[in-house]
Write a protein that holds these residues in place. Structure first.
Motif, PDB file in Angstrom:
ATOM      1  N   TRP A  45       6.136   6.853  -8.472  1.00 27.63           N
ATOM      2  CA  TRP A  45       4.990   6.620  -7.187  1.00 27.63           C
ATOM      3  C   TRP A  45       4.633   5.275  -7.301  1.00 27.63           C
ATOM      4  O   TRP A  45       4.075   3.994  -5.978  1.00 27.63           O
ATOM      5  CB  TRP A  45       3.512   7.550  -6.635  1.00 27.63           C
ATOM      6  N   ARG A  46       4.427   4.435  -8.336  1.00 26.41           N
ATOM      7  CA  ARG A  46       3.366   3.012  -8.460  1.00 26.41           C
ATOM      8  C   ARG A  46       4.202   2.421  -9.984  1.00 26.41           C
ATOM      9  O   ARG A  46       4.439   2.832 -10.948  1.00 26.41           O
ATOM     10  CB  ARG A  46       2.156   3.306  -9.083  1.00 26.41           C
ATOM     11  N   GLY A 100      -3.447   9.465  -2.432  1.00 25.97           N
ATOM     12  CA  GLY A 100      -2.745   8.140  -1.471  1.00 25.97           C
ATOM     13  C   GLY A 100      -3.998   7.969  -0.871  1.00 25.97           C
ATOM     14  O   GLY A 100      -3.795   6.135  -0.843  1.00 25.97           O
ATOM     15  N   ARG A 119       1.430   8.352 -16.787  1.00 29.35           N
ATOM     16  CA  ARG A 119       2.512   6.719 -17.053  1.00 29.35           C
ATOM     17  C   ARG A 119       3.464   6.632 -18.242  1.00 29.35           C
ATOM     18  O   ARG A 119       2.788   7.294 -19.415  1.00 29.35           O
ATOM     19  CB  ARG A 119       0.798   6.617 -17.478  1.00 29.35           C
ATOM     20  N   GLU A 143      -0.473  13.399 -12.945  1.00 26.70           N
ATOM     21  CA  GLU A 143      -0.139  11.906 -12.836  1.00 26.70           C
ATOM     22  C   GLU A 143       0.518  11.244 -14.411  1.00 26.70           C
ATOM     23  O   GLU A 143       0.302  11.947 -15.716  1.00 26.70           O
ATOM     24  CB  GLU A 143      -0.848  11.405 -12.399  1.00 26.70           C
ATOM     25  N   GLU A 163       2.170  -5.023  -7.706  1.00 27.31           N
ATOM     26  CA  GLU A 163       1.655  -3.869  -8.030  1.00 27.31           C
ATOM     27  C   GLU A 163       2.366  -3.344  -6.279  1.00 27.31           C
ATOM     28  O   GLU A 163       2.099  -3.540  -5.392  1.00 27.31           O
ATOM     29  CB  GLU A 163       0.753  -3.380  -7.986  1.00 27.31           C
ATOM     30  N   HIS A 167       3.992   0.975  -4.374  1.00 23.70           N
ATOM     31  CA  HIS A 167       3.564   2.290  -3.939  1.00 23.70           C
ATOM     32  C   HIS A 167       4.021   2.941  -3.233  1.00 23.70           C
ATOM     33  O   HIS A 167       4.244   2.037  -2.769  1.00 23.70           O
ATOM     34  CB  HIS A 167       1.980   2.279  -3.420  1.00 23.70           C
ATOM     35  N   THR A 168       4.929   3.982  -3.703  1.00 23.17           N
ATOM     36  CA  THR A 168       5.456   5.081  -2.071  1.00 23.17           C
ATOM     37  C   THR A 168       5.096   6.214  -2.360  1.00 23.17           C
ATOM     38  O   THR A 168       4.462   6.798  -3.128  1.00 23.17           O
ATOM     39  CB  THR A 168       6.464   4.106  -2.300  1.00 23.17           C
ATOM     40  N   ASN A 209       0.844  -0.839  -0.171  1.00 22.92           N
ATOM     41  CA  ASN A 209       0.092   0.210   0.068  1.00 22.92           C
ATOM     42  C   ASN A 209       0.668   1.213   0.429  1.00 22.92           C
ATOM     43  O   ASN A 209       1.586   1.270   0.486  1.00 22.92           O
ATOM     44  CB  ASN A 209      -0.454   0.086   1.801  1.00 22.92           C
ATOM     45  N   PHE A 210       0.312   2.154  -0.127  1.00 28.65           N
ATOM     46  CA  PHE A 210       1.001   3.717  -0.523  1.00 28.65           C
ATOM     47  C   PHE A 210       1.384   3.856   0.903  1.00 28.65           C
ATOM     48  O   PHE A 210       0.810   3.953   1.629  1.00 28.65           O
ATOM     49  CB  PHE A 210      -0.024   4.688  -0.460  1.00 28.65           C
ATOM     50  N   ASP A 236      12.853   2.817  -2.726  1.00 29.47           N
ATOM     51  CA  ASP A 236      13.034   3.716  -2.924  1.00 29.47           C
ATOM     52  C   ASP A 236      13.158   4.875  -3.013  1.00 29.47           C
ATOM     53  O   ASP A 236      13.967   5.506  -1.934  1.00 29.47           O
ATOM     54  CB  ASP A 236      11.386   3.837  -2.167  1.00 29.47           C
ATOM     55  N   ARG A 255       4.477   5.021 -13.272  1.00 22.43           N
ATOM     56  CA  ARG A 255       3.485   6.122 -13.256  1.00 22.43           C
ATOM     57  C   ARG A 255       4.502   7.173 -12.133  1.00 22.43           C
ATOM     58  O   ARG A 255       4.727   6.603 -11.056  1.00 22.43           O
ATOM     59  CB  ARG A 255       1.818   5.607 -13.004  1.00 22.43           C
TER      60      ARG A 255
END
Length: 350
Positions: free
Chosen positions: A308-309, A348, A261, A259, A322, A324-325, A4-5, A126, A199
Motif C-alpha cells: 500500500w505504500r 487511510g 515493512r 502493517e 511517496e 499510497h493506494t 494520497n491514499f 497498482d 510497506r
C-alpha cells in the motif's frame, strides 16, 4: 511528490489499444519457420506414424510430436495425420512445430492494470491480485510484463521490460517500473541498498506483538515450490506493526490487521515470516494454518496482502516520491467482515 491514499487512476490507455493480436493464430510457419518435411522410408510400412515421425524429426521428443499430431500439426501427403495411422512407406510427412511457449513470453498483450503515476523515467503500477508479474513456466503469457510491452513498446529495449521488483501473483499493490536503462540501474541499486521503502497491509490469524523478524529465507528442502526459514538461506528482515486485533467468532479466536515493512525483498518474505512466527496470513494457500484451510478459502481465495505504500529516490532528480493506494475491494470487504474496517479506515486517513 505525494499521491494520497486511494487516488489510483484507472488504467491509462496504451498505444494502439483499439487493436490487439488476440485473434492471431500462433504457429511456427506463421512466424518465419518453415514446416519440417521428410519422406517415410519404404521399410516403414505398417509402422505407427508417431514412432516414425519421432525418428524423422528427432530434434523433437516423441511425446511432443504425439501432442502435435493431436493438434493437427502433422500431415501425411497433405492430409492431417492420426496418431493411430499406419504408414505404407514413401509418404511425405510435413510437421508444423508449435513454438516453444517460452518464445511467446515477451510478446505485447493488452493486459489491463491501473497506473498510479508515470513520467518519462518511471511508471508506478497498482497491480491487481491474480496478475502474474513475469513470464515463467505455467504462465508464459497474460502477465504484467506482456501488458507493459503492449502499453509502453519502448520497454522492449530494457531487461525484463524495466521490472526491478515483483509481487506474488495474488498480492496486490504498488510496483515501480523503469522506463530507461539509467533508471533501471538506479532503482536496482536502491533496492540493493535497501533505500526503497515498501510497506504492506495484511490480515492475519492471531494477535502478534509488534516486532522485527530477522530470519534467513531459502527454498524449502522438503517442497521445492515453497520458501522457508532455513539456516542456509539469504538474509531477510521484516518489521511487523500490529495495528488492531479483534476476536472473530467464526474462528473462535483473534484476527489482526498488521502493517509490514520490508527491509529485504525475498520471495514470499512476508508470508513466510508471518507463518514462521505463528501468525499466518488469512487466505494464504501455501503458508496458512492447515487447520483453517476451509475457513481460509471461505474468507478469501488468496493471501490477504496488499503493497500500500512505496517510496524511492526518483532516478531523474532524486526527489522522494511517496505513493499510497487503497486495498482492493475484497481486502476491504474481508476487513469489514472481521470487524477491522474502522482500523483500516483510520490508516487511510493518515
Amino acid at each position: 511528490m505525494v499521491i494520497n491514499f486511494g487516488t489510483a487512476s484507472a488504467a491509462i490507455p496504451g498505444p494502439d489499444d483499439a487493436e490487439s493480436d488476440d485473434d492471431q493464430v500462433w504457429s511456427a510457419s506463421a512466424h518465419g519457420v518453415a514446416p519440417l518435411i521428410a519422406l517415410a522410408p519404404m521399410d516403414a510400412a505398417g509402422e505407427r506414424i508417431d514412432r516414425i515421425a519421432a525418428q524423422l524429426f528427432s530434434q523433437h521428443s516423441r511425446a511432443r510430436i504425439q501432442a502435435w499430431i493431436e493438434d493437427g500439426r502433422l500431415s501425411i501427403d497433405g492430409k492431417p495425420a492420426n496418431a493411430r495411422s499406419k504408414l505404407r512407406g514413401g509418404e511425405q510427412l510435413s510437421l508444423d512445430p508449435a513454438p516453444d511457449p517460452a518464445s511467446m513470453a515477451f510478446l505485447p498483450e493488452p493486459i489491463d492494470f491501473p497506473v498510479l503515476y508515470e513520467d518519462a523515467t518511471v511508471i508506478v503500477i497498482d497491480k491487481p491480485a491474480g496478475l502474474v508479474v513475469h513470464p515463467a513456466v505455467g504462465n508464459w503469457s497474460g502477465t504484467l510484463l506482456n501488458g507493459l510491452l503492449h502499453r509502453y513498446p519502448e520497454l522492449r529495449a530494457l531487461p525484463r521490460g524495466g521490472i526491478v521488483h515483483r509481487l506474488d501473483k495474488d498480492t496486490s499493490g504498488l510496483m515501480v517500473v523503469a522506463r530507461t536503462p539509467e533508471a533501471q540501474t538506479d532503482l536496482v541499486r536502491q533496492l540493493q541498498a535497501r533505500s526503497v521503502s515498501r510497506r504492506y497491509l495484511a490480515l492475519c490469524w492471531g494477535r502478534p506483538a509488534s516486532r522485527s523478524v530477522d530470519a534467513a529465507i531459502g527454498r524449502d528442502p522438503r517442497e521445492r515450490t515453497r520458501m522457508a526459514v532455513v539456516s542456509h538461506g539469504k538474509p531477510a528482515v521484516t518489521h511487523i506493526n500490529c495495528v488492531a486485533t479483534v476476536d472473530f467468532d467464526a474462528a473462535g479466536g483473534p484476527v489482526s490487521l498488521i502493517e509490514c515493512r520490508l527491509e529485504t525483498g525475498r520471495t514470499h518474505q512476508i508470508r513466510v515470516h508471518a507463518s514462521h512466527i505463528g501468525f499466518a496470513l488469512i487466505g494464504d494457500p501455501a503458508y496458512g494454518n492447515p487447520r483453517r484451510t476451509r475457513l481460509d478459502r471461505e474468507l478469501l481465495p488468496h493471501q490477504a496482502l496488499h503493497a500500500w505504500r512505496l517510496a524511492f529516490d526518483h532516478p531523474a532528480d532524486q526527489s522522494r516520491p511517496e505513493l499510497h493506494t487503497a486495498p482492493p475491494a475484497d481486502f476491504v470487504a474481508l476487513a469489514e467482515r472481521l470487524g477491522l474496517a474502522s482500523a483500516l479506515a483510520a490508516l487511510g486517513d493518515d
